[in-house]
Design a protein around this motif. Structure first.
Motif, PDB file in Angstrom:
ATOM      1  N   ALA A   1      -2.110  40.602 -46.863  1.00  0.00           N
ATOM      2  CA  ALA A   1      -2.794  39.311 -46.719  1.00  0.00           C
ATOM      3  C   ALA A   1      -3.969  39.419 -45.744  1.00  0.00           C
ATOM      4  CB  ALA A   1      -1.802  38.252 -46.254  1.00  0.00           C
ATOM      5  N   PRO A   2      -4.947  40.303 -46.011  1.00  0.00           N
ATOM      6  CA  PRO A   2      -6.050  40.501 -45.053  1.00  0.00           C
ATOM      7  C   PRO A   2      -6.912  39.259 -44.850  1.00  0.00           C
ATOM      8  CG  PRO A   2      -6.533  41.588 -47.139  1.00  0.00           C
ATOM      9  CD  PRO A   2      -5.098  41.145 -47.211  1.00  0.00           C
ATOM     10  N   VAL A   3      -7.093  38.464 -45.900  1.00  0.00           N
ATOM     11  CA  VAL A   3      -7.931  37.270 -45.763  1.00  0.00           C
ATOM     12  C   VAL A   3      -7.280  36.269 -44.820  1.00  0.00           C
ATOM     13  CG1 VAL A   3      -8.900  35.285 -46.980  1.00  0.00           C
ATOM     14  CG2 VAL A   3      -8.985  37.561 -48.032  1.00  0.00           C
ATOM     15  N   GLU A   4      -5.995  36.005 -45.041  1.00  0.00           N
ATOM     16  CA  GLU A   4      -5.287  35.064 -44.179  1.00  0.00           C
ATOM     17  C   GLU A   4      -5.250  35.559 -42.733  1.00  0.00           C
ATOM     18  OE1 GLU A   4      -4.358  36.067 -47.118  1.00  0.00           O
ATOM     19  OE2 GLU A   4      -3.396  34.468 -48.284  1.00  0.00           O
ATOM     20  N   LYS A   5      -5.028  36.869 -42.548  1.00  0.00           N
ATOM     21  CA  LYS A   5      -4.983  37.413 -41.186  1.00  0.00           C
ATOM     22  C   LYS A   5      -6.316  37.265 -40.476  1.00  0.00           C
ATOM     23  CE  LYS A   5      -3.076  41.452 -42.234  1.00  0.00           C
ATOM     24  NZ  LYS A   5      -2.467  42.801 -42.037  1.00  0.00           N
ATOM     25  N   ASP A   6      -7.402  37.526 -41.184  1.00  0.00           N
ATOM     26  CA  ASP A   6      -8.725  37.372 -40.568  1.00  0.00           C
ATOM     27  C   ASP A   6      -8.986  35.918 -40.188  1.00  0.00           C
ATOM     28  OD1 ASP A   6      -9.282  40.050 -40.737  1.00  0.00           O
ATOM     29  OD2 ASP A   6     -10.484  39.896 -42.563  1.00  0.00           O
ATOM     30  N   GLN A   7      -8.591  34.994 -41.069  1.00  0.00           N
ATOM     31  CA  GLN A   7      -8.808  33.575 -40.778  1.00  0.00           C
ATOM     32  C   GLN A   7      -7.921  33.109 -39.620  1.00  0.00           C
ATOM     33  OE1 GLN A   7      -8.082  31.958 -44.730  1.00  0.00           O
ATOM     34  NE2 GLN A   7     -10.279  31.816 -45.132  1.00  0.00           N
ATOM     35  N   LEU A   8      -6.715  33.631 -39.541  1.00  0.00           N
ATOM     36  CA  LEU A   8      -5.839  33.306 -38.418  1.00  0.00           C
ATOM     37  C   LEU A   8      -6.420  33.825 -37.110  1.00  0.00           C
ATOM     38  CD1 LEU A   8      -2.317  33.998 -39.940  1.00  0.00           C
ATOM     39  CD2 LEU A   8      -3.103  31.821 -38.998  1.00  0.00           C
ATOM     40  N   ARG A   9      -6.978  35.021 -37.146  1.00  0.00           N
ATOM     41  CA  ARG A   9      -7.555  35.606 -35.934  1.00  0.00           C
ATOM     42  C   ARG A   9      -8.730  34.749 -35.437  1.00  0.00           C
ATOM     43  NH1 ARG A   9      -7.833  40.177 -37.832  1.00  0.00           N
ATOM     44  NH2 ARG A   9      -5.900  41.071 -37.010  1.00  0.00           N
ATOM     45  N   VAL A  10      -9.540  34.258 -36.349  1.00  0.00           N
ATOM     46  CA  VAL A  10     -10.660  33.387 -35.975  1.00  0.00           C
ATOM     47  C   VAL A  10     -10.139  32.104 -35.330  1.00  0.00           C
ATOM     48  CG1 VAL A  10     -12.535  31.953 -36.883  1.00  0.00           C
ATOM     49  CG2 VAL A  10     -12.265  34.300 -37.697  1.00  0.00           C
ATOM     50  N   ALA A  11      -9.093  31.521 -35.922  1.00  0.00           N
ATOM     51  CA  ALA A  11      -8.527  30.289 -35.376  1.00  0.00           C
ATOM     52  C   ALA A  11      -7.935  30.519 -33.989  1.00  0.00           C
ATOM     53  CB  ALA A  11      -7.457  29.751 -36.328  1.00  0.00           C
ATOM     54  N   LEU A  12      -7.279  31.650 -33.796  1.00  0.00           N
ATOM     55  CA  LEU A  12      -6.695  31.970 -32.492  1.00  0.00           C
ATOM     56  C   LEU A  12      -7.777  32.237 -31.452  1.00  0.00           C
ATOM     57  CD1 LEU A  12      -3.748  34.219 -33.701  1.00  0.00           C
ATOM     58  CD2 LEU A  12      -3.533  32.015 -32.536  1.00  0.00           C
ATOM     59  N   ARG A  13      -8.869  32.851 -31.874  1.00  0.00           N
ATOM     60  CA  ARG A  13      -9.980  33.079 -30.938  1.00  0.00           C
ATOM     61  C   ARG A  13     -10.546  31.750 -30.445  1.00  0.00           C
ATOM     62  NH1 ARG A  13     -11.934  37.525 -34.253  1.00  0.00           N
ATOM     63  NH2 ARG A  13     -13.487  36.160 -35.160  1.00  0.00           N
ATOM     64  N   ARG A  14     -10.632  30.784 -31.350  1.00  0.00           N
ATOM     65  CA  ARG A  14     -11.129  29.471 -30.934  1.00  0.00           C
ATOM     66  C   ARG A  14     -10.197  28.845 -29.895  1.00  0.00           C
ATOM     67  NH1 ARG A  14     -12.646  28.640 -36.560  1.00  0.00           N
ATOM     68  NH2 ARG A  14     -10.675  27.554 -36.925  1.00  0.00           N
ATOM     69  N   MET A  15      -8.904  29.049 -30.063  1.00  0.00           N
ATOM     70  CA  MET A  15      -7.937  28.525 -29.102  1.00  0.00           C
ATOM     71  C   MET A  15      -8.082  29.179 -27.739  1.00  0.00           C
ATOM     72  SD  MET A  15      -4.539  28.253 -31.497  1.00  0.00           S
ATOM     73  CE  MET A  15      -3.459  28.518 -30.093  1.00  0.00           C
ATOM     74  N   SER A  16      -8.554  30.413 -27.697  1.00  0.00           N
ATOM     75  CA  SER A  16      -8.690  31.132 -26.429  1.00  0.00           C
ATOM     76  C   SER A  16     -10.131  31.104 -25.924  1.00  0.00           C
ATOM     77  CB  SER A  16      -8.219  32.582 -26.585  1.00  0.00           C
ATOM     78  OG  SER A  16      -9.005  33.260 -27.554  1.00  0.00           O
ATOM     79  N   ARG A  17     -10.845  30.003 -26.214  1.00  0.00           N
ATOM     80  CA  ARG A  17     -12.226  29.796 -25.755  1.00  0.00           C
ATOM     81  C   ARG A  17     -13.182  30.838 -26.298  1.00  0.00           C
ATOM     82  NH1 ARG A  17     -12.877  26.379 -21.264  1.00  0.00           N
ATOM     83  NH2 ARG A  17     -14.757  27.513 -20.699  1.00  0.00           N
ATOM     84  N   SER A  18     -12.816  31.431 -27.461  1.00  0.00           N
ATOM     85  CA  SER A  18     -13.670  32.380 -28.167  1.00  0.00           C
ATOM     86  C   SER A  18     -13.946  33.668 -27.406  1.00  0.00           C
ATOM     87  CB  SER A  18     -15.019  31.721 -28.549  1.00  0.00           C
ATOM     88  OG  SER A  18     -14.797  30.611 -29.386  1.00  0.00           O
ATOM     89  N   ILE A  19     -13.150  33.947 -26.358  1.00  0.00           N
ATOM     90  CA  ILE A  19     -13.363  35.193 -25.619  1.00  0.00           C
ATOM     91  C   ILE A  19     -12.263  36.206 -25.916  1.00  0.00           C
ATOM     92  CG2 ILE A  19     -14.733  34.207 -23.758  1.00  0.00           C
ATOM     93  CD1 ILE A  19     -12.226  33.978 -22.089  1.00  0.00           C
ATOM     94  N   GLU A  20     -11.371  35.844 -26.818  1.00  0.00           N
ATOM     95  CA  GLU A  20     -10.408  36.780 -27.381  1.00  0.00           C
ATOM     96  C   GLU A  20      -9.504  37.443 -26.338  1.00  0.00           C
ATOM     97  OE1 GLU A  20     -11.960  39.349 -30.544  1.00  0.00           O
ATOM     98  OE2 GLU A  20     -13.875  38.318 -30.323  1.00  0.00           O
ATOM     99  N   ARG A  21      -9.108  36.714 -25.326  1.00  0.00           N
ATOM    100  CA  ARG A  21      -8.192  37.274 -24.337  1.00  0.00           C
ATOM    101  C   ARG A  21      -6.756  37.183 -24.843  1.00  0.00           C
ATOM    102  NH1 ARG A  21     -11.131  40.589 -21.410  1.00  0.00           N
ATOM    103  NH2 ARG A  21     -13.033  39.560 -20.662  1.00  0.00           N
ATOM    104  N   CYS A  22      -5.967  38.158 -24.473  1.00  0.00           N
ATOM    105  CA  CYS A  22      -4.552  38.156 -24.803  1.00  0.00           C
ATOM    106  C   CYS A  22      -3.896  36.900 -24.229  1.00  0.00           C
ATOM    107  CB  CYS A  22      -3.890  39.406 -24.238  1.00  0.00           C
ATOM    108  SG  CYS A  22      -2.094  39.467 -24.438  1.00  0.00           S
ATOM    109  N   MET A  23      -3.124  36.199 -25.037  1.00  0.00           N
ATOM    110  CA  MET A  23      -2.485  34.966 -24.596  1.00  0.00           C
ATOM    111  C   MET A  23      -1.247  35.208 -23.743  1.00  0.00           C
ATOM    112  SD  MET A  23      -2.970  32.631 -28.014  1.00  0.00           S
ATOM    113  CE  MET A  23      -4.625  32.112 -28.528  1.00  0.00           C
TER     114      MET A  23
END
Length: 236
Positions: free
Chosen positions: A41-63
């Motif tokens: 499911a590469p498409v879904e994973k990429d879209q999830l990663r984008v959504a998670l980046r937005r949650m982390s202020r777009s700086i992609e830090r480990c939660m």
């Protein structure tokens, strides 16, 4: 680790994830089948990663550790234990490889009634369970959930302790600069300084400083009245 607000997904991705979950349930998927579906499911994973980046202020830090770049979409409750949650948005967090692959892996301790003993920063306030010693960068636990989280994610590993220890004086200096810029009427520069402060690694240090503001002797712990005043002003 800091509190993170989980956002809603767009309708298209929500539907994709629901369909994926239904497919797993229809075949009563085992963990191995669920992992295969996740890999496919590469498409879904990429879209999830984008959504998670937005949650982390777009700086992609480990939660989990707030330090390294979040490269992995982690399943908070591992696929091994709950294959039907493989595509559950509420089960996804952004993690670095050190916290996800090296530390947590498939570990998921629970209490006597089956409730998770790991802190989910989108559900729990980490500072209800953890106490950060600003001068040393070490975490101490307030609850059994805090203890399990420190142990499973190895939050007191040497590189993280050192990073948080160094982040404390850096935050102090940036807060003093922020206060100076505000006092000299350079509001735009002050805002840039505040944004830089909030988006640097080890955001948990700054959050711990905010939590310390209200305790007796906070100015001593935080490094002076200037730092305390800057923290108060930055929240207005």
């Amino acid at each position: 680790m800091i509190r993170i607000r989980r956002t809603n997904l767009d309708a298209d991705l929500t539907l994709k994830l629901l369909n994926r979950t239904e497919q797993l349930k229809m075949v009563d998927a085992s963990p191995s089948i669920a992992r295969q579906a996740w890999r496919g499911a590469p498409v879904e994973k990429d879209q999830l990663r984008v959504a998670l980046r937005r949650m982390s202020r777009s700086i992609e830090r480990c939660m989990y550790c707030s330090d390294s770049r979040g490269t992995d979409v982690d399943h908070f409750e591992p696929i091994k234990l709950s294959p039907f949650r493989t595509f559950d948005w509420m089960n996804h967090l952004l993690a670095c490889s050190s916290c996800n692959s090296n530390a947590k892996r498939d570990l998921y301790p629970v209490d006597s009634v089956g409730a998770p003993l790991l802190i989910d920063p989108t559900v729990d306030d980490p500072f209800d369970h953890l106490r950060l010693i600003l001068s040393t960068g070490a975490y101490r636990w307030n609850t059994s959930k805090g203890q399990a989280t420190i142990e499973v994610f190895q939050l007191n590993r040497a590189d993280l302790r050192r990073g948080r220890e160094l982040a404390f004086p850096r935050c102090q200096a940036m807060l003093r600069d922020y206060l100076r810029l505000q006092g000299s009427g350079k509001g735009r520069d002050a805002l840039k300084m505040l944004n830089a402060l909030q988006e640097q690694p080890f955001a948990d240090v700054l959050h711990a400083m905010y939590r310390t503001m209200t305790i007796p002797g906070a100015d001593i712990v935080l490094g002076g009245l200037e730092v305390l005043e800057a923290l108060r002003m930055s929240q207005r």
